[in-house]
Scaffold this motif. Structure first.
Motif, PDB file in Angstrom:
ATOM      1  N   ARG A  71       0.819  -1.045   0.202  1.00 18.04           N
ATOM      2  CA  ARG A  71      -0.113   0.086   0.114  1.00 18.04           C
ATOM      3  C   ARG A  71       0.626   1.276   0.210  1.00 18.04           C
ATOM      4  O   ARG A  71       0.602   1.701  -1.129  1.00 18.04           O
ATOM      5  CB  ARG A  71      -0.705   0.165   1.133  1.00 18.04           C
ATOM      6  CG  ARG A  71      -2.415  -0.745   0.648  1.00 18.04           C
ATOM      7  CD  ARG A  71      -3.262  -0.773   2.123  1.00 18.04           C
ATOM      8  NE  ARG A  71      -3.911   0.864   2.252  1.00 18.04           N
ATOM      9  CZ  ARG A  71      -4.884   1.123   3.321  1.00 18.04           C
ATOM     10  NH1 ARG A  71      -4.989  -0.205   3.557  1.00 18.04           N
ATOM     11  NH2 ARG A  71      -5.793   1.893   2.643  1.00 18.04           N
ATOM     12  N   VAL A  72       1.940   1.099   1.011  1.00 18.10           N
ATOM     13  CA  VAL A  72       2.717   2.196   1.305  1.00 18.10           C
ATOM     14  C   VAL A  72       4.219   2.904  -0.817  1.00 18.10           C
ATOM     15  O   VAL A  72       3.826   3.756  -1.269  1.00 18.10           O
ATOM     16  CB  VAL A  72       4.014   2.329   1.845  1.00 18.10           C
ATOM     17  CG1 VAL A  72       4.848   3.001   1.801  1.00 18.10           C
ATOM     18  CG2 VAL A  72       3.018   2.547   3.527  1.00 18.10           C
ATOM     19  N   LYS A  73       4.361   1.185  -0.718  1.00 13.43           N
ATOM     20  CA  LYS A  73       4.904   1.704  -2.526  1.00 13.43           C
ATOM     21  C   LYS A  73       3.609   2.537  -3.247  1.00 13.43           C
ATOM     22  O   LYS A  73       4.151   3.112  -4.238  1.00 13.43           O
ATOM     23  CB  LYS A  73       5.031   0.000  -2.479  1.00 13.43           C
ATOM     24  CG  LYS A  73       6.530   0.047  -2.973  1.00 13.43           C
ATOM     25  CD  LYS A  73       7.033   0.934  -3.716  1.00 13.43           C
ATOM     26  CE  LYS A  73       8.604   0.840  -3.389  1.00 13.43           C
ATOM     27  NZ  LYS A  73       9.618   1.729  -3.050  1.00 13.43           N
ATOM     28  N   ALA A  74       2.411   1.892  -3.091  1.00  7.82           N
ATOM     29  CA  ALA A  74       1.534   2.088  -4.161  1.00  7.82           C
ATOM     30  C   ALA A  74       0.812   4.320  -3.639  1.00  7.82           C
ATOM     31  O   ALA A  74       0.894   4.549  -4.926  1.00  7.82           O
ATOM     32  CB  ALA A  74      -0.519   1.662  -4.309  1.00  7.82           C
ATOM     33  N   TYR A  75       1.260   4.225  -2.984  1.00  9.83           N
ATOM     34  CA  TYR A  75       0.973   5.853  -2.534  1.00  9.83           C
ATOM     35  C   TYR A  75       2.172   6.759  -3.231  1.00  9.83           C
ATOM     36  O   TYR A  75       2.507   8.254  -3.352  1.00  9.83           O
ATOM     37  CB  TYR A  75       1.029   6.009  -0.934  1.00  9.83           C
ATOM     38  CG  TYR A  75      -0.618   5.874  -0.392  1.00  9.83           C
ATOM     39  CD1 TYR A  75      -1.510   5.282  -0.586  1.00  9.83           C
ATOM     40  CD2 TYR A  75      -1.124   7.912  -0.084  1.00  9.83           C
ATOM     41  CE1 TYR A  75      -3.247   4.967   0.111  1.00  9.83           C
ATOM     42  CE2 TYR A  75      -2.345   7.564  -0.692  1.00  9.83           C
ATOM     43  CZ  TYR A  75      -3.257   6.652   0.290  1.00  9.83           C
ATOM     44  OH  TYR A  75      -4.082   6.734   0.960  1.00  9.83           O
ATOM     45  N   PHE A  76       3.868   6.042  -2.711  1.00 16.52           N
ATOM     46  CA  PHE A  76       4.766   6.434  -3.057  1.00 16.52           C
ATOM     47  C   PHE A  76       5.868   6.012  -4.127  1.00 16.52           C
ATOM     48  O   PHE A  76       6.929   5.290  -3.690  1.00 16.52           O
ATOM     49  CB  PHE A  76       5.467   7.179  -1.853  1.00 16.52           C
ATOM     50  CG  PHE A  76       4.357   7.081  -0.269  1.00 16.52           C
ATOM     51  CD1 PHE A  76       4.384   8.760  -0.956  1.00 16.52           C
ATOM     52  CD2 PHE A  76       3.726   6.602   0.282  1.00 16.52           C
ATOM     53  CE1 PHE A  76       3.329   9.271   0.398  1.00 16.52           C
ATOM     54  CE2 PHE A  76       3.294   7.534   1.209  1.00 16.52           C
ATOM     55  CZ  PHE A  76       2.379   8.422   1.048  1.00 16.52           C
ATOM     56  N   PRO A  77       5.903   5.997  -5.159  1.00 19.32           N
ATOM     57  CA  PRO A  77       5.872   5.067  -5.998  1.00 19.32           C
ATOM     58  C   PRO A  77       7.343   5.639  -6.017  1.00 19.32           C
ATOM     59  O   PRO A  77       8.546   4.632  -6.923  1.00 19.32           O
ATOM     60  CB  PRO A  77       5.541   4.937  -7.439  1.00 19.32           C
ATOM     61  CG  PRO A  77       4.140   5.880  -7.206  1.00 19.32           C
ATOM     62  CD  PRO A  77       3.760   6.351  -5.754  1.00 19.32           C
ATOM     63  N   ASP A  78       8.231   6.966  -6.468  1.00 21.21           N
ATOM     64  CA  ASP A  78       9.280   6.988  -6.351  1.00 21.21           C
ATOM     65  C   ASP A  78       9.506   7.905  -4.892  1.00 21.21           C
ATOM     66  O   ASP A  78      11.075   8.150  -5.187  1.00 21.21           O
ATOM     67  CB  ASP A  78       8.884   8.810  -6.642  1.00 21.21           C
ATOM     68  CG  ASP A  78       7.839   8.988  -8.167  1.00 21.21           C
ATOM     69  OD1 ASP A  78       8.055   7.889  -8.664  1.00 21.21           O
ATOM     70  OD2 ASP A  78       6.755   9.735  -8.783  1.00 21.21           O
ATOM     71  N   LYS A  79       9.359   6.977  -4.336  1.00 19.64           N
ATOM     72  CA  LYS A  79      10.263   7.549  -2.890  1.00 19.64           C
ATOM     73  C   LYS A  79      10.496   6.648  -2.131  1.00 19.64           C
ATOM     74  O   LYS A  79      10.369   4.856  -2.396  1.00 19.64           O
ATOM     75  CB  LYS A  79       9.523   7.471  -1.815  1.00 19.64           C
ATOM     76  CG  LYS A  79       8.766   8.535  -1.618  1.00 19.64           C
ATOM     77  CD  LYS A  79       9.047  10.289  -1.429  1.00 19.64           C
ATOM     78  CE  LYS A  79       8.903  11.524  -1.619  1.00 19.64           C
ATOM     79  NZ  LYS A  79       9.401  12.828  -1.497  1.00 19.64           N
TER      80      LYS A  79
END
Ligand SMILES: [Zn+2]
Ligand SMILES: [Zn+2]
Length: 709
Positions: A214-222
């Motif tokens: 889920r976190v990856k989905a929110y912040f794909p560039d971080k």
């Protein structure tokens, strides 16, 4: 010897209250020392990894006799904020600074021989980074939030101008109310600043893969660093390095991640803040949640505590206005609350009678009322979750002729029977305290009788019983045994998600955090065993678990769906835990519990510590604690302000051949308790090597804010 030698003070991972002086050869090490440098030093007859805590030009020891620092790790120095946190933790939890700090360094960085090769390793780790499959449905943008979530986010963002300011916020909302979407959107606003780092703590490893996606989905560039004990040593070493160098912007992990170095830390989220897993149970027995709050306060940043059933401490702080209080009262996606049904197991109406349709040959493990509900759920093509908090087949094996019971040879507990295939090829009796496992005997070891019977039941026996009662159903067992055997818990959860299972039997582990879409029924079979316990927190913990379990039912999207059903089998339906649950009245339960605690002067209305003692015999351990108490009395420490109870054996008195006792100390005043514990530590250290008494060989430990008594 140069006229101005450089002397550094080093702490190492030993239960020693002091640091050690070493010489620093700037030419050999390539630079001047800094507080927070990680080094290798000679110690005793070997070598140790240590941390520089002081730099000076003199030593209380003879300079000529000091040894020299051998190697310097290729790492930035620990930043001062983390050192402040560690100093606080060391003092507060009465643990040496070295044994508090050094364990946060991953193994990869503790092998000085590897230090030179590490940069190369980091390079290859960068290249081999695999892409996480990003779940688009996990992404709920600000526009997609429901009105209640929008309000919550507005409140979080409103005080944004209060930058460089400590804020503690409780985000309280029912399971399924969408707390995660709220705090991820909040973190997104903080991460707008390119250099900002945020820390996201979760109670259990099993919860990280889902949240990671889920976190990856929110912040794909971080860049995200994942830190928990299930991550390989190499990956952990890399993640830790990326966090401490500021490269990783999002640090996601379990309690140990709370102590990660993050030079640009801007916000902390503690998810499921009430979860007892945040308390470390060995080494420095810290509470990761409490340390995270201290850290946020010290670094003047916001911390958000999220829960459906906040801990009493946090809830009271929010009620009194010490913490900001944000409520989410709507269930996301319109799903309604599950209906709670209490099955009074003393009522014959709820039980099978001989000749009933569906009755089993032997006494059924499941009440008739629940069995009917499961049959109905199966017919509706929905899944059922059946929870029992004991893994294994049965908690004890007994002889019908002589009453022999399967006791552990090393512990004061019974060994649990596990069926063949669960913990190896053969069926075994396994001790859940020391891990000792041996084959199940065919005959009674005492009288030779072949008629050995199991008493009670665990997940495996329940699985068998369910397969008997519903032969057409697809049954899956989820506990730490089955998750260790197969491809891990995540694969089992996936089976449930994919709808390959009709009935799931498992421990509490199934209930945490997973958003299953098609659960129609959740049943809890052994709530009573956790209701009455010597531990005053038992009811609070059971209530939180039941709310969480109930939250698994009826999460499916359509609003026409009823909220699902939760069935609790109990002999005590009138108990407040169940009555408040019946009404979904979380605040009512917490208010009731608070008033009980206040009356009894129990935490959070007082502060506690345990002195643990462990040795060859219980008598010696008790005597050791009695002598300590007598010394406390003679020193005038036991006043109206500070109370020491009588030493008692621990709930599981003997483990792995050691017998254990504890002394409970209590005060209404935090400072009084702190001072007393420091005196006790000093007193005990006078006659100890590390934490082992020289005269009685008793191993002792001071534990602050214990969560189980
Ligand atoms: Zn026997
Ligand atoms: Zn044992």
């Amino acid at each position: 010897m140069t006229p101005h030698p450089i002397v550094v003070q080093i702490v190492i991972d030993k239960p020693l209250a002091q640091g050690f002086d070493y010489l620093w050869d700037a030419e050999k090490l390539g630079k001047l020392p800094e507080i927070g440098n990680v080094v290798e030093v000679p110690f005793s007859r070997g070598k140790e990894i240590g941390l520089v805590i002081k730099v000076s030009n003199h030593s209380d020891y003879e300079i000529e006799k000091l040894k020299s620092v051998e190697r310097l790790a290729p790492l930035p120095a620990f930043d001062p904020a983390l050192l402040r946190l560690m100093n606080f933790a060391s003092q507060y939890y009465i643990h040496a600074l070295g044994e508090t700090i050094l364990p946060v360094i991953p193994q990869m960085w503790k092998k000085a021989d590897n230090w030179e090769k590490i940069p190369e390793k980091l390079e290859s780790a960068q290249k081999s980074k695999k892409k996480l499959d990003v779940l688009a449905e996990g992404l709920i943008t600000q526009e997609q939030l429901n009105p209640s979530q929008k309000n919550a986010l507005q409140e979080l963002l409103a005080s944004h101008e209060k930058e460089n300011q400590f804020r503690a916020i409780l985000l309280q909302g029912q399971t399924g109310s969408g707390k995660t979407a709220v705090f991820l959107n909040w973190l997104a606003s903080i991460l707008h600043d390119e250099s900002a780092q945020v820390l996201l703590l979760v109670p259990e490893i099993n919860l990280t893969p889902q949240l990671e996606r889920r976190v990856k989905a929110y912040f794909p560039d971080k860049k995200m660093a994942v830190l928990h004990s299930g991550v390989s040593e190499k990956k952990r070493g890399v993640a830790w390095y990326e966090a401490m160098t500021g490269k990783a912007k999002i640090i996601l992990g379990t309690r140990l991640a709370a102590l990660t170095l993050m030079p640009n830390l801007r916000a902390i989220v503690v998810d499921e803040e009430h979860d007892p897993s945040y308390k470390q149970q060995d080494g420095t027995r810290y509470s990761a949640r409490d340390l995270a709050i201290w850290r946020a306060h010290d670094q003047k940043i916001p911390i958000l505590l999220s829960s459906a059933t906040p801990s009493l401490e946090t809830w009271l702080a929010a009620q009194s206005g010490r913490y900001e209080y944000i409520r989410l009262d709507q269930r996301a996606q319109g799903a309604s609350l599950p209906s709670v049904h209490l099955i009074n197991t003393r009522d014959p109406q709820n039980q099978f009678s001989p000749g009933d349709v569906g009755a089993t040959k032997e006494k059924s493990l499941i009440s008739k009322t629940l069995a009917n509900a499961i049959t109905k759920t199966l017919a509706e093509k929905k899944q059922s979750l059946i929870l029992i908090n004991r893994r294994g087949y049965a908690p004890v094996l007994s002889c019908s002729a002589c009453n022999w019971l399967s006791k552990c040879a090393q512990c004061s507990t019974y060994t649990v029977m596990h069926k063949a295939g669960a913990l190896g090829k053969r069926s075994v009796l396994s001790c859940h305290h020391c891990g000792l496992a041996k084959p199940v005997p065919q005959f009674c070891p005492d009288c030779g009788n072949a008629d050995l019977k199991t008493l009670g039941h665990g997940t495996q026996k329940l699985e068998d019983a369910i397969e008997d009662m519903w032969p057409q159903a697809r049954v899956l067992r989820v506990d730490t045994d089955s998750s260790r055997k197969s491809k891990g818990a995540e694969a089992l959860f996936q089976e449930i998600h994919n709808g390959n299972v009709d009935i799931v039997v498992g421990t509490q582990m199934i209930a945490k955090g997973h958003d299953y879409q098609n659960i129609g029924l959740v049943a809890v079979l052994d709530a009573d065993s956790r209701l009455y316990s010597a531990d005053f927190r038992a009811a609070e913990r059971l209530f939180a678990q039941l709310v969480q379990v109930a939250g698994r039912a009826g999460r499916s999207g359509s609003s026409s769906d009823a909220g699902g059903d939760i069935y609790i089998e109990t002999q005590y339906p009138e108990s407040p835990v169940f009555q408040y649950l019946l009404r979904h009245d979380i605040d009512g339960f917490l208010a009731f519990t608070a008033s009980e605690r206040e009356e009894a002067k129990l935490p959070p209305y007082s502060y506690q510590a345990l002195i643990h003692a462990e040795g060859k015999s219980l008598d010696k351990a008790i005597q050791f604690l009695n002598e300590l108490k007598a010394r406390m009395r003679s020193k005038g420490m036991l006043t109206k302000e500070l109370k020491a109870y009588d030493p008692v054996p621990k709930p599981v008195m003997r483990v792995a051949g050691s017998e254990r006792a504890q002394l409970l100390i209590e005060s209404a005043n935090r400072k009084t308790l702190q001072e007393a514990l420091e005196m006790i530590d000093q007193d005990l250290r006078q006659d100890s090597t590390g934490r082992i008494s020289k005269t009685s060989r008793i191993r002792w430990l001071v534990e602050r804010d214990p969560i189980s008594i």
